[in-house]
Scaffold this motif. Structure first.
Motif, mmCIF file in Angstrom:
data_model
loop_
_atom_site.group_PDB
_atom_site.id
_atom_site.type_symbol
_atom_site.label_atom_id
_atom_site.label_comp_id
_atom_site.label_asym_id
_atom_site.label_seq_id
_atom_site.Cartn_x
_atom_site.Cartn_y
_atom_site.Cartn_z
ATOM 1 N N PRO A 178 -82.993 70.811 22.408
ATOM 2 C CA PRO A 178 -83.647 69.696 23.000
ATOM 3 C C PRO A 178 -83.145 68.543 22.541
ATOM 4 O O PRO A 178 -82.668 68.151 21.708
ATOM 5 N N GLY A 179 -83.284 67.371 23.580
ATOM 6 C CA GLY A 179 -82.816 65.948 23.262
ATOM 7 C C GLY A 179 -81.293 65.930 23.842
ATOM 8 O O GLY A 179 -80.817 64.643 23.818
ATOM 9 N N VAL A 180 -80.702 66.925 24.404
ATOM 10 C CA VAL A 180 -79.056 67.061 24.871
ATOM 11 C C VAL A 180 -79.309 67.123 26.295
ATOM 12 O O VAL A 180 -80.280 67.674 26.865
ATOM 13 N N PHE A 181 -78.429 66.293 26.904
ATOM 14 C CA PHE A 181 -78.424 66.062 28.396
ATOM 15 C C PHE A 181 -78.146 67.321 28.969
ATOM 16 O O PHE A 181 -77.080 67.986 28.746
ATOM 17 N N ARG A 182 -78.765 67.703 29.933
ATOM 18 C CA ARG A 182 -78.602 68.903 30.751
ATOM 19 C C ARG A 182 -77.654 68.539 31.680
ATOM 20 O O ARG A 182 -78.108 67.608 32.575
ATOM 21 N N PRO A 183 -76.573 69.472 32.096
ATOM 22 C CA PRO A 183 -75.405 69.181 33.364
ATOM 23 C C PRO A 183 -76.138 68.829 34.299
ATOM 24 O O PRO A 183 -77.338 69.622 34.710
ATOM 25 N N ILE A 184 -75.962 67.872 35.308
ATOM 26 C CA ILE A 184 -76.460 67.878 36.830
ATOM 27 C C ILE A 184 -75.354 67.907 37.626
ATOM 28 O O ILE A 184 -74.148 68.169 37.314
ATOM 29 N N SER A 185 -75.574 67.517 38.745
ATOM 30 C CA SER A 185 -74.414 67.904 40.067
ATOM 31 C C SER A 185 -73.293 66.876 39.713
ATOM 32 O O SER A 185 -72.253 67.386 39.901
ATOM 33 N N ASP A 186 -73.410 65.878 39.139
ATOM 34 C CA ASP A 186 -72.200 64.854 38.713
ATOM 35 C C ASP A 186 -71.338 65.588 37.862
ATOM 36 O O ASP A 186 -70.047 65.601 37.953
ATOM 37 N N SER A 187 -71.994 66.342 36.752
ATOM 38 C CA SER A 187 -71.216 67.170 35.717
ATOM 39 C C SER A 187 -70.433 68.165 36.366
ATOM 40 O O SER A 187 -69.282 68.302 36.265
ATOM 41 N N TRP A 188 -70.840 68.761 37.505
ATOM 42 C CA TRP A 188 -70.250 69.992 38.157
ATOM 43 C C TRP A 188 -69.237 69.627 38.985
ATOM 44 O O TRP A 188 -68.268 70.171 39.339
ATOM 45 N N LEU A 189 -69.538 68.266 39.447
ATOM 46 C CA LEU A 189 -68.417 67.584 40.463
ATOM 47 C C LEU A 189 -67.237 67.223 39.683
ATOM 48 O O LEU A 189 -66.243 67.513 39.880
ATOM 49 N N LEU A 190 -67.693 66.882 38.334
ATOM 50 C CA LEU A 190 -66.388 66.419 37.563
ATOM 51 C C LEU A 190 -65.725 67.923 37.205
ATOM 52 O O LEU A 190 -64.454 67.829 37.045
ATOM 53 N N ALA A 191 -66.423 68.675 36.714
ATOM 54 C CA ALA A 191 -65.896 70.092 36.382
ATOM 55 C C ALA A 191 -65.043 70.631 37.411
ATOM 56 O O ALA A 191 -63.742 70.902 37.050
ATOM 57 N N ARG A 192 -65.525 70.603 38.763
ATOM 58 C CA ARG A 192 -64.615 71.084 39.759
ATOM 59 C C ARG A 192 -63.229 70.350 39.804
ATOM 60 O O ARG A 192 -62.257 70.904 40.064
ATOM 61 N N THR A 193 -63.303 69.085 39.704
ATOM 62 C CA THR A 193 -62.152 68.245 39.945
ATOM 63 C C THR A 193 -61.337 68.303 38.821
ATOM 64 O O THR A 193 -59.929 68.322 39.143
ATOM 65 N N ALA A 194 -61.877 68.513 37.758
ATOM 66 C CA ALA A 194 -60.772 68.565 36.568
ATOM 67 C C ALA A 194 -60.108 69.998 36.863
ATOM 68 O O ALA A 194 -58.819 69.996 36.256
#
Ligand SMILES: C[S@@+](CC[C@H](N)C(=O)[O-])C[C@H]1O[C@@H](n2cnc3c(N)ncnc32)[C@H](O)[C@@H]1O
Length: 228
Positions: free
Chosen positions: A13-29
């Motif tokens: 609780p209180g921690v940011f839950r990954p969203i589409s930006d996060s997964w775009l960054l993961a795929r790019t990485a």
């Protein structure tokens, strides 16, 4: 929960839950060419999902940094869940990794224009000052010095946060700067909630309800091979 890059995720609780930006960054990485066993750093890591995906793709090791104690614990736990050992550090941007260099640095920092970054609370994950660059400007200034020769820095943010300023900062730091990925989609819930203020500030056009999300890339010069 299993995230979109196949990362198993627990989000305290209180921690940011990954969203589409996060997964775009993961795929790019994962799409970057990196040495096997790469040293990966995720800055503003939240759950650590992006860094875990990146470290796994490149068979690398992962360090995460987040200002939130709970986020640091979450990233460490997610490393255990995914068999990726995580050195989870709590602190302000690059301070916990002073003097260290990495093959790949990834970050999805707070970038929503609005109030200045608060000292605590969940808003710390998104509030980024009136132009959305309070954390971005610091990250662009500090992160390049932590790249190994040939190292890659990937930072994700909305087109409305002045991508040109990010690219110029990378170039000023001696990096080769370009846009590694771009995705168009509807405004996220936070941007939507602030639409009137963003229009008044000239950051969104009247009636604009979509945006480009970009992954900006800075590449450090590779070492010059020795002459034989
Ligand atoms: C938008 S969230 C992204 C989390 C994660 N990278 C993701 O994409 O799911 C931004 C994160 O930055 C952290 N943060 C904010 N200010 C920071 C600072 N000065 N130093 C380190 N982390 C910070 C917040 O605690 C939050 O976890």
């Amino acid at each position: 929960m299993v995230g979109r890059s196949g990362v198993r995720l627990l989000v305290l609780p209180g921690v940011f839950r990954p969203i589409s930006d996060s997964w775009l960054l993961a795929r790019t990485a994962c799409a970057q060419s990196r040495p096997r066993g790469a040293r990966v750093l995720e800055l503003c890591a939240g759950s650590g999902a992006v860094g875990i995906a990146a470290a796994r793709c490149h068979g690398g090791t992962l360090t995460t940094v987040d200002v939130s104690r709970r986020a640091a614990l979450t990233a460490w736990l997610n490393g255990r869940l995914n068999d990726v050992p995580v050195r989870a550090r709590r602190g302000d941007l690059l301070a916990p990794v002073a003097g260290e260099r990495f093959d790949l640095i990834v970050s999805n920092p707070p970038y929503v224009p609005g109030p200045d970054p608060p000292g605590s609370g969940p808003e710390r994950a998104w509030d980024a000052g009136e132009r959305g660059r309070a954390i971005l400007d610091r990250l662009c200034a500090e992160a390049p010095a932590h790249l190994k020769p040939g190292g890659i820095l990937l930072v994700v943010h909305s087109e409305i946060c002045d991508a040109d300023a990010t690219l110029a900062a990378f170039a000023d730091a001696g990096l080769q700067a370009d846009v590694a990925a771009r995705e168009h989609g509807p405004l996220g819930p936070l941007m939507r909630a602030r639409r009137a203020e963003l229009e008044a500030a000239g950051l969104l056009a009247p009636g604009q309800d979509s945006e480009d999300v970009l992954v900006l890339r800075g590449t450090a010069p590779a070492p010059v091979p020795a002459l034989r």
